[in-house]
Design a protein around this motif. Structure first.
Motif, PDB file in Angstrom:
ATOM      1  N   UNK A 126      13.347   3.414  -2.327  1.00 10.47           N
ATOM      2  CA  UNK A 126      12.825   4.557  -1.711  1.00 10.47           C
ATOM      3  C   UNK A 126      13.785   5.534  -1.616  1.00 10.47           C
ATOM      4  N   UNK A 127      15.473   5.379  -1.788  1.00 12.03           N
ATOM      5  CA  UNK A 127      16.455   6.219  -1.430  1.00 12.03           C
ATOM      6  C   UNK A 127      17.077   6.783  -2.576  1.00 12.03           C
ATOM      7  N   UNK A 128      16.506   6.433  -3.912  1.00 11.63           N
ATOM      8  CA  UNK A 128      17.428   6.793  -5.270  1.00 11.63           C
ATOM      9  C   UNK A 128      18.005   8.140  -5.017  1.00 11.63           C
ATOM     10  N   UNK A 129      18.987   8.311  -4.929  1.00  6.21           N
ATOM     11  CA  UNK A 129      19.797   9.878  -5.069  1.00  6.21           C
ATOM     12  C   UNK A 129      19.884  10.109  -6.684  1.00  6.21           C
ATOM     13  N   UNK A 130      19.802  11.399  -7.049  1.00  7.04           N
ATOM     14  CA  UNK A 130      20.158  11.875  -8.207  1.00  7.04           C
ATOM     15  C   UNK A 130      21.333  11.405  -9.197  1.00  7.04           C
ATOM     16  N   UNK A 131      21.242  10.589 -10.001  1.00  8.59           N
ATOM     17  CA  UNK A 131      22.304  10.386 -10.791  1.00  8.59           C
ATOM     18  C   UNK A 131      22.659   8.640 -10.532  1.00  8.59           C
ATOM     19  N   UNK A 132      22.046   8.085  -9.447  1.00  9.87           N
ATOM     20  CA  UNK A 132      22.426   6.827  -9.156  1.00  9.87           C
ATOM     21  C   UNK A 132      21.850   6.031 -10.025  1.00  9.87           C
ATOM     22  N   UNK A 133      22.262   4.762 -10.612  1.00  2.47           N
ATOM     23  CA  UNK A 133      21.617   4.207 -11.667  1.00  2.47           C
ATOM     24  C   UNK A 133      20.869   2.801 -10.874  1.00  2.47           C
ATOM     25  N   UNK A 134      20.809   3.151  -9.539  1.00  4.83           N
ATOM     26  CA  UNK A 134      19.859   1.984  -8.870  1.00  4.83           C
ATOM     27  C   UNK A 134      20.223   0.365  -9.045  1.00  4.83           C
ATOM     28  N   UNK A 135      21.572   0.323  -9.639  1.00  2.00           N
ATOM     29  CA  UNK A 135      21.848  -1.061  -9.381  1.00  2.00           C
ATOM     30  C   UNK A 135      23.139  -1.318  -8.664  1.00  2.00           C
ATOM     31  N   UNK A 136      23.399  -0.797  -7.746  1.00  2.00           N
ATOM     32  CA  UNK A 136      24.527  -0.741  -6.793  1.00  2.00           C
ATOM     33  C   UNK A 136      24.247  -1.970  -5.560  1.00  2.00           C
ATOM     34  N   UNK A 137      25.269  -2.246  -4.988  1.00  2.00           N
ATOM     35  CA  UNK A 137      24.872  -3.144  -3.893  1.00  2.00           C
ATOM     36  C   UNK A 137      25.216  -4.684  -4.371  1.00  2.00           C
ATOM     37  N   UNK A 177       8.694   9.080 -17.456  1.00  2.00           N
ATOM     38  CA  UNK A 177       8.764   8.910 -16.090  1.00  2.00           C
ATOM     39  C   UNK A 177       7.436   9.539 -15.361  1.00  2.00           C
ATOM     40  N   UNK A 178       6.605   8.444 -14.770  1.00  2.00           N
ATOM     41  CA  UNK A 178       5.437   9.052 -14.026  1.00  2.00           C
ATOM     42  C   UNK A 178       5.631   9.000 -12.455  1.00  2.00           C
ATOM     43  N   UNK A 179       4.937   9.655 -11.788  1.00  2.00           N
ATOM     44  CA  UNK A 179       4.573   9.618 -10.477  1.00  2.00           C
ATOM     45  C   UNK A 179       3.285   9.078  -9.890  1.00  2.00           C
ATOM     46  N   UNK A 180       2.530   8.657 -10.878  1.00  2.16           N
ATOM     47  CA  UNK A 180       1.249   8.194 -10.401  1.00  2.16           C
ATOM     48  C   UNK A 180       0.926   6.908 -11.393  1.00  2.16           C
ATOM     49  N   UNK A 204       0.864  -1.233   0.026  1.00  2.00           N
ATOM     50  CA  UNK A 204      -0.095   0.019   0.002  1.00  2.00           C
ATOM     51  C   UNK A 204       0.900   1.227   0.100  1.00  2.00           C
ATOM     52  N   UNK A 205       2.127   1.101   0.747  1.00  2.48           N
ATOM     53  CA  UNK A 205       2.737   2.552   0.651  1.00  2.48           C
ATOM     54  C   UNK A 205       3.428   2.525  -0.636  1.00  2.48           C
ATOM     55  N   UNK A 206       3.728   1.696  -1.670  1.00  2.00           N
ATOM     56  CA  UNK A 206       4.212   1.706  -2.772  1.00  2.00           C
ATOM     57  C   UNK A 206       3.149   2.291  -3.766  1.00  2.00           C
ATOM     58  N   UNK A 207       2.094   1.815  -3.822  1.00  2.40           N
ATOM     59  CA  UNK A 207       0.904   2.301  -4.809  1.00  2.40           C
ATOM     60  C   UNK A 207       0.213   3.355  -4.227  1.00  2.40           C
ATOM     61  N   UNK A 208       0.202   3.980  -2.983  1.00  5.47           N
ATOM     62  CA  UNK A 208      -0.467   5.091  -2.566  1.00  5.47           C
ATOM     63  C   UNK A 208      -0.111   6.204  -3.461  1.00  5.47           C
ATOM     64  N   UNK A 209      -1.203   6.824  -4.032  1.00  2.00           N
ATOM     65  CA  UNK A 209      -0.848   8.122  -4.690  1.00  2.00           C
ATOM     66  C   UNK A 209       0.100   9.089  -4.068  1.00  2.00           C
ATOM     67  N   UNK A 210       0.210   9.253  -2.845  1.00  2.00           N
ATOM     68  CA  UNK A 210       1.031  10.244  -2.296  1.00  2.00           C
ATOM     69  C   UNK A 210       2.241   9.939  -2.177  1.00  2.00           C
ATOM     70  N   UNK A 211       2.664   8.549  -2.474  1.00  2.00           N
ATOM     71  CA  UNK A 211       4.229   8.176  -2.378  1.00  2.00           C
ATOM     72  C   UNK A 211       4.966   8.992  -3.423  1.00  2.00           C
ATOM     73  N   UNK A 212       4.332   9.288  -4.634  1.00  2.00           N
ATOM     74  CA  UNK A 212       5.166   9.887  -5.726  1.00  2.00           C
ATOM     75  C   UNK A 212       6.320   8.882  -6.294  1.00  2.00           C
ATOM     76  N   UNK A 213       6.255   7.806  -6.099  1.00  2.00           N
ATOM     77  CA  UNK A 213       7.216   6.965  -6.331  1.00  2.00           C
ATOM     78  C   UNK A 213       7.442   6.895  -8.162  1.00  2.00           C
ATOM     79  N   UNK A 214       8.602   7.476  -8.403  1.00  2.00           N
ATOM     80  CA  UNK A 214       8.751   7.437 -10.073  1.00  2.00           C
ATOM     81  C   UNK A 214       8.946   5.952 -10.737  1.00  2.00           C
ATOM     82  N   UNK A 215       8.209   5.754 -11.769  1.00  2.00           N
ATOM     83  CA  UNK A 215       8.052   4.823 -12.582  1.00  2.00           C
ATOM     84  C   UNK A 215       8.568   5.052 -13.953  1.00  2.00           C
TER      85      UNK A 215
END
Length: 248
Positions: free
Chosen positions: A231-242, A178-181, A119-130
């Motif tokens: 949740x914690x993507x920094x600008x410029x991070x490619x999201x594939x670390x770790x 890139x969408x946030x909804x 529910x946290x991911x899909x909630x409109x107020x999360x504004x999680x970019x896709x």
């Protein structure tokens, strides 16, 4: 939780099935010593046929969904559950898709048995970019990026305008959006509003999580670092670390 209920809830079988596993000595500790069905043992110390159990409740995975597969528990044709071990469909709490990708869309799909996370991911107020990559039937007309960024576009049959979206033009007929909804068939309907049509659609990223080199039709479990990147993507991070997780 007692072992009998724990293992049944993970989808390995009915309670009768699991009781039979205990009688047959298939459920043991790491040294191979049989365990009792009424025992309470740390999850990491349980083995079934010598193998560790699937992750406990709070399990989240990412799946590279192919075209032609439906995000449903019951439908005609192939389902996302057909790409997973059969027992995953029987887990309790249920393992659910986080939002949906339609049958004709490929790409990153999250699945979890954690209702609060879902529910946290899909909630409109999360504004999680896709992030989506789309191929279009016709050349772009040139004003789409400004139109989508304005926050004034209304989809057919809806009164509320869309949130601003970022459009990157890759060539005359290929774009990254890139969408946030997450409205119903949103990407396809946005381009329909401009007189165009999406011919292929692929979701490559949710928040800080990217598909990377995960093959189509395969999945991998997410760990705490993956969920932090979501949740914690920094600008410029490619999201594939770790550290890499094994693909399944």
């Amino acid at each position: 939780m007692k072992l009998l209920r724990l293992i049944a809830n993970l989808g390995y079988g009915s309670r009768k099935d699991v009781q039979r596993m205990f009688r047959d000595g298939r459920i043991t500790d790491p040294r191979g010593v049989p365990l009792d069905a009424d025992a309470t043992v740390p999850h990491a110390k349980i083995r079934l046929d010598g193998e560790p159990l699937d992750p406990p409740p709070g399990f989240t995975l990412m799946l590279h969904k192919p075209v032609g597969v439906t995000c449903s528990t019951h439908d005609v044709g192939r389902l996302v559950y057909d790409l997973l071990p059969p027992r995953f469909r029987l887990r309790r709490p249920v393992l659910s898709s986080v939002g949906r990708l339609d049958r004709d869309t490929s790409g990153l799909l999250l699945m979890t048995d954690d209702g609060a996370l879902l529910h946290r991911i899909i909630a409109p107020k999360s504004h999680l970019p896709k992030v989506y990559e789309a191929t279009l039937a016709q050349d772009l007309r040139g004003d789409e990026a400004a139109l989508f960024a304005a926050g004034t576009l209304r989809l057919e049959g809806e009164a509320t305008p869309l949130a601003p979206a970022h459009l990157e033009v890759l060539d005359a007929r290929r774009v990254r959006l890139t969408l946030t909804e997450g409205r119903y068939h949103q990407v396809r309907r946005m381009f329909a509003a401009t007189g165009n049509r999406v011919t292929t659609l692929h979701r490559s990223r949710i928040g800080g999580l990217a598909l990377g080199d995960l093959p189509e039709g395969r999945w991998r479990a997410l760990d705490a670092d993956d969920l932090a990147r979501l949740w914690g993507l920094e600008r410029g991070d490619d999201g594939t670390g770790g550290p890499p997780m094994p693909a399944c």
